[in-house]
Design a protein around this motif. Structure first.
Motif, mmCIF file in Angstrom:
data_model
loop_
_atom_site.group_PDB
_atom_site.id
_atom_site.type_symbol
_atom_site.label_atom_id
_atom_site.label_comp_id
_atom_site.label_asym_id
_atom_site.label_seq_id
_atom_site.Cartn_x
_atom_site.Cartn_y
_atom_site.Cartn_z
ATOM 1 N N LEU A 13 10.290 88.563 34.971
ATOM 2 C CA LEU A 13 11.766 88.564 35.003
ATOM 3 C C LEU A 13 12.377 87.325 35.899
ATOM 4 C CD1 LEU A 13 12.384 92.032 33.695
ATOM 5 C CD2 LEU A 13 12.356 89.921 32.279
ATOM 6 N N ALA A 14 11.972 87.986 37.222
ATOM 7 C CA ALA A 14 12.546 87.158 38.484
ATOM 8 C C ALA A 14 12.175 85.594 38.341
ATOM 9 C CB ALA A 14 12.056 87.643 39.698
ATOM 10 N N ALA A 15 10.811 85.304 37.811
ATOM 11 C CA ALA A 15 10.487 83.896 37.737
ATOM 12 C C ALA A 15 10.947 83.442 36.557
ATOM 13 C CB ALA A 15 8.918 83.732 37.964
ATOM 14 N N ARG A 16 11.520 83.789 35.647
ATOM 15 C CA ARG A 16 11.984 83.474 34.317
ATOM 16 C C ARG A 16 10.699 82.987 33.544
ATOM 17 N NH1 ARG A 16 17.154 80.097 33.818
ATOM 18 N NH2 ARG A 16 17.003 80.628 31.704
ATOM 19 N N LEU A 17 9.527 83.585 33.656
ATOM 20 C CA LEU A 17 8.361 83.460 32.684
ATOM 21 C C LEU A 17 8.607 84.352 31.587
ATOM 22 C CD1 LEU A 17 5.785 84.000 35.867
ATOM 23 C CD2 LEU A 17 5.804 81.939 34.315
#
Length: 265
Positions: A6-10
């Motif tokens: 979620l943080a890396a927007r993967l």
């Protein structure tokens, strides 16, 4: 891992525009080569069928009226698929099989695949690198362009002729299945083994699945073809994620998959 996705927007809201995803679904339903990526579906897939499949497998919104904004990938589905991906890696490593790795997204994804290639080689697998330097005519939005097949750390990609690098920086983005076919032709000419497992994306995955090889793949929300291949039993596992974020954001995925496959070095 869920927090990293979620943080890396993967996963979660990703950079892939919803309009682009819906256009890809229309292209696939029309059997346009830009959407099928080398896969000929076994049955008819209408646009609504493709959207419904992508909602199930990837987690994109199922509402066709939602036509704007960022698309969405469910991180839970990504994690489940990473586990299935790792199981296939473990199985091929256990029998020391031959593997072929290839990417149409060399700049972001080379490091992910190269980490797998290193671990599989250390486990006794044969990492295949056939047809090095062979030329391929690939249709692009600018017309037919000549590309060269190259390998970096055991991972296949294409480049513009004469462009050399020890990284994926000069690699060309492509959806074409032709590099995969050229690689397999090179293997056949040498009388070498066919791959027991193909690992890749875009045309590498779909082209191999179409030919009946065992395949595991990564795919974005706007790439329905690998998910159709999975639904039809021609691709073993497809991991839904954004395939164009910064390369360093895929490193935790490499570690996660190798740990799950018991291949950590």
């Amino acid at each position: 891992m869920r927090a990293h996705l979620l943080a890396a927007r993967l996963a979660g809201p990703v950079a892939t525009p919803r309009e682009k995803s819906l256009r890809s679904y229309r292209l696939f339903a029309a059997r346009d080569p830009r959407g099928t990526l080398g896969l000929t579906p076994a049955r008819e897939w209408g646009e609504a069928d493709v959207l419904a499949l992508m909602a199930r497998r990837c987690g994109v919104p199922a509402d066709p009226a939602r036509t704007g904004g960022p698309d969405v990938i469910d991180p839970g589905r990504t994690l489940d698929a990473l586990d299935a991906f790792a199981e296939r890696l473990s199985a091929v490593a256990a029998r020391r099989g031959a593997v072929l790795l290839g990417t149409g997204h060399p700049r972001p994804l080379l490091g992910f695949y190269a980490g797998l290639a290193d671990a599989l080689s250390a486990a006794g697998c044969i990492v295949l690198t056939p047809a090095q330097g062979r030329c391929v005519d690939i249709t692009t939005r600018f017309g037919v362009r000549l590309r060269q097949l190259d390998y970096v750390r055991g991972v296949a990609m294409v480049r513009e002729p004469g462009a050399r690098s020890i990284s994926g920086e000069t690699g060309a983005h492509t959806h074409s299945p032709l590099p995969l076919r050229v690689a397999l032709e090179g293997l056949a000419e040498l009388g070498g083994p066919l791959p027991d497992l193909v690992i890749g994306d875009h045309g590498w995955a779909c082209g191999a699945g179409q030919l009946g090889l065992e395949v595991i793949a990564l795919a974005d929300a706007d790439d329905p073809a690998p998910f159709v291949g999975e639904a039809e039993g021609r691709i073993a596992a497809v991991v839904p994620l954004d395939d164009a974020v910064r390369s360093r954001y895929y490193r935790p995925l490499t570690r996660y998959v190798l740990n799950r496959a018991c291949l950590s070095q």
